[in-house]
Design a protein around this motif. Structure first.
Motif, short mmCIF file in Angstrom:
data_model
loop_
_atom_site.label_atom_id
_atom_site.label_comp_id
_atom_site.label_asym_id
_atom_site.label_seq_id
_atom_site.Cartn_x
_atom_site.Cartn_y
_atom_site.Cartn_z
N ASP A 247 -0.70 -40.24 -29.38
CA ASP A 247 0.09 -39.02 -29.49
C ASP A 247 1.27 -39.04 -28.51
N ILE A 248 2.40 -38.50 -28.95
CA ILE A 248 3.50 -38.25 -28.03
C ILE A 248 3.90 -36.78 -28.15
N LYS A 249 4.37 -36.22 -27.05
CA LYS A 249 4.77 -34.81 -27.03
C LYS A 249 6.28 -34.64 -26.92
N THR A 250 6.95 -35.66 -26.39
CA THR A 250 8.41 -35.60 -26.27
C THR A 250 8.99 -36.95 -26.68
N SER A 251 10.26 -36.92 -27.04
CA SER A 251 10.92 -38.15 -27.50
C SER A 251 11.01 -39.20 -26.40
N SER A 252 11.00 -38.76 -25.15
CA SER A 252 11.13 -39.71 -24.04
C SER A 252 9.91 -40.63 -23.91
N LYS B 222 4.08 -42.02 -37.13
CA LYS B 222 3.43 -40.98 -36.34
C LYS B 222 4.28 -40.46 -35.18
N PRO B 223 5.01 -41.33 -34.45
CA PRO B 223 5.84 -40.79 -33.37
C PRO B 223 6.86 -39.76 -33.84
#
Length: 512
Positions: free
Chosen positions: A91-96, A152-153
């Motif tokens: 999982d990622i929460k921000t583009s960074s 998914k990202p």
């Protein structure tokens, strides 16, 4: 008796630990024999990761794992190829965060391939390029590249257009190097749930062949009815197979109708009808987009679509039809081919599980309440022909909806459509007849039918318009083959947003 492979996505673990393997190596052999750059989208928990794992062990030459399978005596076991695996499941929460995710995947492959430490690179495309070239030169072989959950990202941050765009740019740079590394590459397979437009994510990689709706690979993931009954026959003893089909079969990718493996495996273990696939993780972004865009969901199954519409969407343009099809909430019901014209497809829910679950979720987004008890109560009321209880449940249900949503007759019909459709009855919104359209038709057990007309009234002096319209236009004649027909007029106050009139008449069917 072999074990049920619930949650097992590693082919070696599945084979060596006595799990059932549904032999898909015929499709794999044909795919590897005819394609080099391949893209495949399927809904979650459909066996994509197991497919990639099978291809991995095949190229590594582990013949002992393939004893008795279709491919065993057809594959050239003397040739082995190194395999690079990229998995974007985290999982990622921000583009960074996408840069570090990619860097970590590259680092893991360097370690697994035993080629030393990766070079320090800031450009993600160069990271992948260096990895592929170094692996190829280290083993003096072309490389197999397997990418799982490629999308998914982007989907993790798709609600935020700016962040989604940043992730897309990064991934586009990452994939862009594949087009110039042809001599180093043996085979590429990219899998995910959604299909973004090729030009936006795989720009320049024109050789990427999409097999998502190729008939010859329609059954490459999922279980067909024949496969279920052959491989799992020991588990099917005492099982109502028709009930299993109604609840879990029905996904169509232009091959056979197939089961989602995760669903049916949990059912075989617990022997209890439940929403297994849905309970283990909803496609959250889908429902948020539906709420944001205010899509007319009841109409989706009444339209015809081209394969192009079903196969792609993008950050700038989110096609709800494509999104629901790719995530498994809708599937192909029928295909239509007219002479010299493009093939068109109609859509529907794949099975009872998805239909009930999806509409319950939509009710939650309309009302803030899952409405499970209310769905059950109105289900019983329609079945028992208890009109007073039907009136009561509709009245209570409408009172839970924000007044800002209730703008016209269609909104009332669509909301009640969602409530009733979750029961599993045959529900038709804007049902065409020779003299007009019925707002809502509900058919119960093919014997009893409810013909419902909604009206939003300016004042109480207009009461009776809904039932009067049903009778004047003789809507009931379409259903004279039913045993009993209820003509139901339901009217709401335009200002107060509440039910002010509910009246009905009964007509005997079967030619009367």
């Amino acid at each position: 008796m072999k074990r049920l492979p619930i949650g097992i996505s590693d082919f070696k673990e599945l084979i060596t630990n006595n799990y059932i393997y549904v032999d898909k190596t015929k499709y794999i052999y044909e795919l590897l024999s005819s394609c080099k750059y391949v893209f495949l989208s399927r809904p979650r928990r459909f066996g994509k990761s197991l497919l990639l794992s099978t291809i991995e062990y095949l190229h590594e030459g582990q013949r002992e794992l393939f004893n008795g399978l279709y491919i065993e005596n057809k594959w050239n076991w003397s040739e082995k190829y190194p395999v690079i695996k990229i998995n974007f499941a985290i999982d990622i929460k921000t583009s960074s965060e996408i840069y570090e995710v990619i860097r970590n995947e590259i680092r893991l492959n360097y370690k697994r391939m035993e080629i030393g430490k990766e070079r320090e690179e800031k450009h993600v495309g160069l990271m992948l390029q260096n990895l592929i070239i170094e692996v190829s030169e280290r083993y003096n072989k072309q490389v197999v590249v397997l990418i799982d959950e490629y999308d998914k990202p982007i989907l993790d941050v798709i609600e935020d257009k700016n962040q989604a765009e940043e992730v897309r740019k990064t991934l586009k740079s990452f994939y862009s190097v594949l087009k110039v590394l042809d001599k180093y590459i043996r085979f590429v397979l990219v899998t995910g749930v959604s299909k973004f437009a090729k030009v936006s994510l795989f720009s320049g990689l024109n050789q990427l062949e999409d097999i998502s709706l190729s008939k010859e690979y329609g059954d490459i993931c999922g279980y067909t009815q024949q496969e279920l009954e052959y491989y799992f026959k020991e588990y099917l003893k005492g099982i109502n197979i028709e009930e299993v089909k109604e609840w879990y079969n029905g996904y169509n990718f232009l091959g056979s109708r197939v089961y989602n493996p995760f669903d049916v495996l949990l059912y075989l273990k617990k022997r209890e009808v439940r929403n297994y696939w849905y309970e283990t993780g909803r496609t959250e972004f889908l429902f948020k987009i539906i709420k944001q865009k205010n899509f007319d969901l009841p109409y989706l199954h009444k339209k015809y679509y081209t394969s192009e519409i079903l196969e792609k969407f993008d950050i700038e343009y989110i096609s709800i039809e494509a999104l629901m099809f790719q995530t498994g909430y809708l599937t192909i019901k029928e295909e239509y081919k007219y002479e010299n014209e493009e093939v068109l497809y109609s859509l529907d829910y794949p099975n009872k599980e998805v239909r009930k679950s999806f509409n319950s979720e939509i009710l939650f987004y309309i009302t803030g309440d899952y409405q499970i008890d209310r769905t059950t109560l109105i289900n019983i009321a329609f079945k028992k022909e208890n009109l007073q209880e039907i009136k009561k449940q509709i009245e209570v249900f409408i009172s839970t909806i924000s007044y800002e949503v209730l703008k016209n007759e269609y909104v009332y019909a669509a909301a009640i459509y969602g409530l009733v459709y979750a029961t599993g009855y045959n529900v038709i919104i804007e049902d065409n007849t020779s003299k007009g359209r019925i707002d809502l038709t509900i058919v119960v057990d093919k014997k009893v039918v409810y013909i419902i007309e909604f009206k939003v009234l300016e004042n109480e002096r207009e009461k009776g318009k809904a039932l009067k319209q049903i009778k004047e236009k003789e809507y009931h004649k379409k259903y004279l083959n039913c045993e009993k027909i209820y003509l139901v007029g339901i009217e709401f106050d335009k200002v107060k947003k509440e039910l002010i009139n509910f009246e009905y008449e009964i007509i005997g069917g079967v030619g009367k």
